[in-house]
Design an enzyme around this catalytic site. Structure first.
Site, PDB file in Angstrom:
ATOM      1  N   ASP A  92       0.868  -1.152   0.061  1.00 54.56           N
ATOM      2  CA  ASP A  92       0.007  -0.116  -0.063  1.00 54.56           C
ATOM      3  C   ASP A  92       0.904   1.287   0.291  1.00 54.56           C
ATOM      4  O   ASP A  92       1.821   1.271   0.858  1.00 54.56           O
ATOM      5  CB  ASP A  92      -0.720  -0.202   1.228  1.00 54.56           C
ATOM      6  CG  ASP A  92      -1.767   1.090   1.529  1.00 54.56           C
ATOM      7  OD1 ASP A  92      -2.148   1.765   0.464  1.00 54.56           O
ATOM      8  OD2 ASP A  92      -2.518   0.858   2.471  1.00 54.56           O
ATOM      9  N   HIS A 152      -1.763   1.506   9.463  1.00 52.60           N
ATOM     10  CA  HIS A 152      -2.432   0.138   9.943  1.00 52.60           C
ATOM     11  C   HIS A 152      -1.586  -0.978   9.543  1.00 52.60           C
ATOM     12  O   HIS A 152      -0.589  -0.822   8.917  1.00 52.60           O
ATOM     13  CB  HIS A 152      -3.716  -0.107   9.128  1.00 52.60           C
ATOM     14  CG  HIS A 152      -3.565   0.253   7.479  1.00 52.60           C
ATOM     15  ND1 HIS A 152      -3.347  -0.582   6.718  1.00 52.60           N
ATOM     16  CD2 HIS A 152      -3.217   1.591   6.753  1.00 52.60           C
ATOM     17  CE1 HIS A 152      -3.080  -0.201   5.477  1.00 52.60           C
ATOM     18  NE2 HIS A 152      -3.084   1.285   5.736  1.00 52.60           N
ATOM     19  N   GLU A 281       2.862   7.566   1.768  1.00 49.74           N
ATOM     20  CA  GLU A 281       2.518   6.216   2.500  1.00 49.74           C
ATOM     21  C   GLU A 281       3.722   5.037   1.898  1.00 49.74           C
ATOM     22  O   GLU A 281       4.063   5.124   0.580  1.00 49.74           O
ATOM     23  CB  GLU A 281       1.289   5.678   2.210  1.00 49.74           C
ATOM     24  CG  GLU A 281       0.761   4.306   2.915  1.00 49.74           C
ATOM     25  CD  GLU A 281      -0.578   4.044   2.576  1.00 49.74           C
ATOM     26  OE1 GLU A 281      -1.106   4.529   1.755  1.00 49.74           O
ATOM     27  OE2 GLU A 281      -0.758   3.073   3.326  1.00 49.74           O
TER      28      GLU A 281
HETATM   29 MN    MN Z   1      -2.983   3.588   0.779  1.00 52.91          MN
HETATM   30 MN    MN Z   2      -3.161   2.495   3.815  1.00 54.34          MN
END
Ligand code: MN
Ligand code: MN
Length: 296
Positions: A92, A152, A281
């Site tokens: 991600d 997360h 990210e």
């Molecule tokens: Mn993301």
């Molecule tokens: Mn994420």
């Protein structure tokens, strides 16, 4: 597991860097989403969720509609957040793009706070210390973190698997990073006159299955089975389904299954004072001896 993560990460970072280099002005959000998802597939991965293309005060969770007419302007700040999975193992990653140099600082501070957070992330690092590092970096640069968005943990076929990594200092409970677990850190930054909190907007165009319990309607049960076979618990977009289903029928089925709590939506998240938001990210995998940033 490691090989799957490494390959997913390699594809995600390759695609992200191509996005960063490209000029997106005058492209539609639909064209951007589809070209990124195609590139992921060409490189041998699968999109782990619909590409998020969130403009300006929208922090996250916008993906293109089936005939989405929105075009990127040279004044826009666009967050592109993409996920790649290999056998359910997810990388991600996100990048913020802008074409007006007045936003350079906002974009750079998201990247800086991410790299400062990753520097301290090792086995046993407390999530609270990561949040504190992110918040301090952002505040020291004259900007504000978004308090209610967080990084997360990730598990197979699950993007958000239960542990949240805050973007601010938090009171009370904190967990420690553990061995062989994947995590994403994703600071969101706004200006000092922003509220620093996001709220759900009306638009919702990303969905996922939360329950496969039968509905008493054969066609709807078949639709749930179709969604499960294609996506498992991963998020999907309406535009991914229009080759197989009529669009009006799709919208009706999805609305019905949301009421029945078989499907959930991810409404867009909008900055509380409608101020511009940036994001960065990475996903990393913690092991005994090091922290593999798989989306580096
Ligand atoms: Mn993301
Ligand atoms: Mn994420």
């Amino acid at each position: 597991m490691l090989e799957n993560y490494m390959l997913a990460g390699k594809i995600a970072s390759t695609v992200r860097e191509n996005i960063r280099k490209k000029n997106h002005i005058d492209r539609t959000l639909l064209e951007i989403c589809e070209s990124i998802e195609n590139e992921i597939t060409l490189l041998g991965g699968k999109p782990a969720f619909p590409v998020n293309v969130s403009l300006n005060e929208i922090a996250a969770h916008y993906t293109a509609e089936p005939q989405d007419p929105i075009v990127v302007k040279d004044t826009d700040v666009i967050k592109i957040d993409l996920g790649v999975h290999i056998n359910g193992y997810i990388a991600d990653t996100a990048v913020t793009i802008s074409y007006d140099s007045k936003y350079d600082h906002l974009v750079d501070v998201a990247e800086l706070s991410l790299s400062e957070a990753i520097k301290i992330s090792k086995i046993n690092t407390k999530s609270g210390d990561i949040g504190k590092t992110i918040e301090n970096t952002i505040l020291h640069n004259g900007l504000k973190p978004i308090q209610n968005l967080s990084g997360h943990s990730l598990d197979q076929y699950t993007v958000h698997s239960g542990k949240s990594i805050p973007n601010i200092r938090t009171i009370g409970s904190s967990f420690s990073l553990t061995n062989n677990q994947a995590y994403a850190i994703e600071p969101f930054v706004t200006t000092r006159d922003g509220l620093g909190i996001v709220y759900e907007g009306k638009i919702q165009n990303i969905f996922s299955i939360v329950s496969r319990k039968p509905t008493k309607d054969r066609d709807l049960d078949d639709f749930i089975t179709y969604l499960w076979n294609r996506f498992k618990t991963l998020p999907f977009a309406i535009r991914w389904l229009i080759k197989d289903y009529d669009e009006t029928l799709l919208n009706n089925m999805i609305n019905f299954l949301m009421k029945k709590k078989n499907i959930r939506s991810y409404p867009i998240l909008v900055e509380g004072n409608n101020k511009i938001v940036s994001q960065a990210e990475h996903t990393f995998l913690i092991s005994e001896d090091q922290n593999y940033i798989i989306t580096k």
